[in-house]
Write a protein that holds these residues in place. Sequence first.
Motif, short mmCIF file in Angstrom:
data_model
loop_
_atom_site.label_atom_id
_atom_site.label_comp_id
_atom_site.label_asym_id
_atom_site.label_seq_id
_atom_site.Cartn_x
_atom_site.Cartn_y
_atom_site.Cartn_z
N VAL A 425 5.18 -1.29 -5.30
CA VAL A 425 6.39 -1.23 -4.49
C VAL A 425 6.95 0.19 -4.48
O VAL A 425 7.23 0.77 -3.43
CB VAL A 425 7.43 -2.23 -5.00
CG1 VAL A 425 8.74 -2.09 -4.22
CG2 VAL A 425 6.91 -3.65 -4.90
N ARG A 459 1.72 -7.16 -1.63
CA ARG A 459 2.86 -7.29 -2.54
C ARG A 459 4.01 -6.39 -2.09
O ARG A 459 5.18 -6.75 -2.20
CB ARG A 459 2.45 -6.93 -3.97
CG ARG A 459 3.56 -7.15 -4.99
CD ARG A 459 3.04 -7.28 -6.38
NE ARG A 459 4.11 -7.61 -7.31
CZ ARG A 459 3.96 -7.81 -8.60
NH1 ARG A 459 2.75 -7.73 -9.13
NH2 ARG A 459 4.98 -8.09 -9.39
N GLN A 460 3.67 -5.24 -1.55
CA GLN A 460 4.68 -4.35 -0.99
C GLN A 460 5.29 -4.95 0.27
O GLN A 460 6.52 -4.94 0.45
CB GLN A 460 4.02 -3.00 -0.68
CG GLN A 460 4.95 -1.98 -0.01
CD GLN A 460 4.18 -0.77 0.47
OE1 GLN A 460 2.94 -0.73 0.42
NE2 GLN A 460 4.91 0.23 0.95
N HIS A 463 7.71 -7.80 -0.40
CA HIS A 463 8.85 -7.49 -1.27
C HIS A 463 10.15 -7.61 -0.48
O HIS A 463 10.21 -7.25 0.71
CB HIS A 463 8.71 -6.07 -1.84
CG HIS A 463 9.71 -5.74 -2.90
ND1 HIS A 463 10.88 -5.06 -2.63
CD2 HIS A 463 9.74 -6.02 -4.22
CE1 HIS A 463 11.57 -4.90 -3.75
NE2 HIS A 463 10.89 -5.49 -4.73
#
Length: 618
Positions: A425, A459-460, A463
Motif C-alpha cells: 500500500v 491489495r493496493q 485498500h
Amino acid sequence: MKDRRFFDFLHRQIPVFLALSLLPGLGYLFLGWLNGVFVPAFVWYLLVIAASLWGYRLYRDYDFEAMSEQRRDRWYRQCSWFFYAFFALWTLIFLLYVGQAAHKLHYIAIFTEIGASVVASSLLASDRRLYRPTLFILMVPLIVYFFLIGEWYGYVLTIFACTLTWVLLYAAGSSNELLMKAHHQATHDALTALYNRQYFVEHLQKRMNSLSESGGFSYLLLIDLDHFKTVNDSLGHDIGDRLLQDVVARLRQQVSADDVVARLGGDEFIITGGDCADRAACERAALDLSERLLARLKETYVVDKHHLYISASIGVSIISRRGANAGTFIKEADIAMYEVKAQGRDGVFMFNEDMAARVESRLEIERLLHFALPNDEISLDYQPQLDRAGRIVGVEALARWNNATLGAVAPAQFIPVAEQTGLIVELGKYILERAFMTLREWHEAGIELEQFSINISMRQFTHHDFEAQVRELVQRHLDAQLRSKLVFEITESIVAEDINRVIEIMQRLTATLGIRFSMDDFGTGYSSLSYLTRLPLDELKIDRAFVCTLGRQEEGPAMVATILNMADVLKLKIVAEGVETAQQLDFLMRHGCTVFQGYYYSAPLPKDRFVEFFRSRN
C-alpha cells in the motif's frame, strides 16, 4: 502426569525435604545426647547427611530442557528412592526413640511419625507411586506399636491410627485426582481429547533431547484440512465439530502406538512418529504415513445425514539433533504445509534445505523492505511499448529495488512479500507519485505518449484509501490531458475479490479521472469470458508465457491467436509483452496485434535512458 510441571514440582520439594531432615535432625541428636542414646542418634544423623547429599546432587543435576526422556526417567527413579529413603530414616528414628519410655521420648517419636505421614500425604500427593508406599512405611510401624501395648487404650489408638492412615490415603488420593483432572484439561483438547499444543511442544522437546543422545531421526507431520471453514460456514459449528471428531478417529486408526497425535487448534493436527536409525528410512516412513492419511481422510464422511468430502495438506519435517528448539521443526512443517496449499492442496511436501534457504531469503527481504522507502532504494524503470510502425506509443513503469545488502532484487521476489505484509500500500503510493511526476516531466520536455501504464496490486487496489490516494496524486501532478493517458494494469486475481466492488471502483476512476484499465498477464489466472465482459477494460496484455511459446510449441500459436481473436470480438486493444524474436513479432503482426513490448525492442530503461531511446526512435 509426567509433564514439566510434575518434574518441576518434585524438583522444588527436594530442598524442602533437606530442610525437614537436617534442621529437626539436630534436635533429635541433642535429645539423644541428653538421654543417653547419642551414639545411635549420631549414626542416624550421619545417614541423614548422606541422604541429603544425595538429594542435593539430584537437585543440582535437574535440567528439564536438556534432559532426554531416558535421563528424565532415571532422574525420576532416583528421586523416588530418595524420598523413600528420607521417610525410612524418620521411621528409623521412630523405632529408636519409641522404646525410650523412661525418658518420655516415645511421645516425640509418635508425634514425629504422625507428622511425617501428614507431610508425605501433602507434598507427595501428585504421585501415587510415592505417597502410597511412603504412608505405609510410616504408619504401619506406628499401628504395630500401639497394638503391642496390650492395653485397652492401645487397641483404641490402633483403631485411630488405622483410621488416620485411611484418611491420609483418601486425602492424598482426592488431591491426586484433582491434579490429574487439572493436568488432563491443561494438556488435552476438550473437543477431540487429543493432546494440545502446549503438551506437544513439551513432548517434542523431549524427543529432540533423546534423538540428540541417540543420533537417530524422527518425523513431524503437520496436517491442515482443506476447505474446512466452508463446512463451518455452511452447515454450522456443530457439524464442523462432529466432522473433526470423525477426522481424529481416522487419524488414530492410521498411526502406531509410538506416534503422538495432537491438535494445534482449529483444523490443524500434528503427529510425531517413532525413532528411525537413518534419515532415509525416516523420510520413507513419513511419506508412507502421509499418503495413507491423505487417502483415508478423503473418504466420504456422513455427519447428521450430510455427505461431506474434504482433503488435507500435509507438511513434513524431519526431526534430528540439529534443531535449536521444538518450535523450529513445527515452523518447518508449517512452511512445507503452506507449500502444499500454494500448489493446490491435497498433497504432501517435505521441508528441505532449498526451502529453508528460500524462507531465510524471504525473511531477509521482508526485514530490509521495511527500510527501502526511507533509504530511497526504490526506483522506476520504463519499458517502451511500440506500434506496428515501430513508433513508441506507450510505456510501462516497473518498480526496481536496489539494496546495499541484497543488491538488485527482482520484482518477482519483493512484490509478493510486499503484498503479503501490507507494505504494498505504501510502496504502491510511492510508485504512483513517482510515475505521475515522470509523466508530467516528459510532457513538459516534449515527449508525448499515448498511454502510460502502471501496475496496481490487488491489495493496493482494494485498500480503503486507494481511490482517495489516486485522486489526491492526480490533482497534484496531472492535468486532464495527462490523466487520460494513464492505464492501470491489474491482474486476473481481481476476480477473487469482491467483483462488484472492484467494478464500482474502476467505473468511478474512469468516469471522474479518465483512467483506463488493462488486464495484465491475461490467460494465466482466473480467465473467464463472463468477467471480461463485466469489467470495464480497455486493453488485454498477452502474457510473456504465451508469447515465448511462439515457434517452439504447437499449442502456443493457437492460444495466442485465440486471445487475439477474442480481444477483437470484445473491442479491446491488445498488447503483447515478452516479445523477444522477429519470428514472434511476425506472428503477432499477422494475427492483428497492435502494440508490442519486450526485449526485441528494449529492456526496461531508467528514466534518462528512456528519453534517449524515445528520441532516437521517434
